[in-house]
Design a protein around this motif. Structure first.
Motif, PDB file in Angstrom:
ATOM      1  N   THR A   1      37.413  94.600  37.195  1.00 46.25           N
ATOM      2  CA  THR A   1      36.012  95.131  36.669  1.00 46.25           C
ATOM      3  C   THR A   1      35.951  96.256  37.400  1.00 46.25           C
ATOM      4  N   GLY A   2      35.212  97.234  36.874  1.00 45.82           N
ATOM      5  CA  GLY A   2      34.917  98.680  37.579  1.00 45.82           C
ATOM      6  C   GLY A   2      33.984  98.470  38.741  1.00 45.82           C
ATOM      7  N   ASP A   3      34.007  99.138  39.843  1.00 45.76           N
ATOM      8  CA  ASP A   3      33.214  98.984  40.909  1.00 45.76           C
ATOM      9  C   ASP A   3      31.743  99.880  40.944  1.00 45.76           C
TER      10      ASP A   3
ATOM     11  N   GLY B   1      34.808 104.268  40.819  1.00 43.87           N
ATOM     12  CA  GLY B   1      35.843 104.850  40.327  1.00 43.87           C
ATOM     13  C   GLY B   1      37.086 103.785  40.487  1.00 43.87           C
TER      14      GLY B   1
ATOM     15  N   VAL C   1      37.995  99.709  41.324  1.00 41.64           N
ATOM     16  CA  VAL C   1      38.164  98.150  40.536  1.00 41.64           C
ATOM     17  C   VAL C   1      37.866  97.029  41.437  1.00 41.64           C
TER      18      VAL C   1
END
Length: 110
Positions: free
Chosen positions: A23-25, A28, A30
């Motif tokens: 999942t994106g943090d 930019g 993951v």
């Protein structure tokens, strides 16, 4: 190579097969977590051990040979879990007339 597994009863440990979920943090990159996708009966055999330093902590890396019934979709992206023990999959190969998969895995102990 090791002797082929002849007795299905030797698969005497239940391991969770886990697949990565990214999942994106928000910056930019993951964040990778793992979720259980299957429970497998397995035979886990220790192969070797060596000392290791990771993040300035002395520990050990244990190598195992894990045998499960043949199934598609297991790769080095997955990992196996036995409670708190985590086995990182290093290689997967078919064995014994394609009835089983032999998995080379590493477990880190700190």
């Amino acid at each position: 190579m090791s002797a082929p597994l002849k007795d299905i009863g030797a698969l005497n440990r239940r391991l969770e097969l886990e697949a990565p979920v990214e999942t994106g943090d928000g910056a930019g990159g993951v964040v990778r977590t793992y979720e259980a996708v299957a429970t497998l009966w397995a035979q886990v055999m220790p192969v070797s051990a060596r000392s290791d330093i990771a993040g300035d902590h002395l520990g050990a890396v244990l190598r195992h040979r894990i045998v499960v019934r043949a199934r598609s979709g297991i790769s080095t992206l997955h990992r196996l879990r036995d409670g708190a023990r985590v086995f990182r999959i290093m290689a997967v190969r078919e064995s014994d007339g394609r009835r089983f998969l032999e998995i080379d895995a590493e477990e880190r102990e700190d």
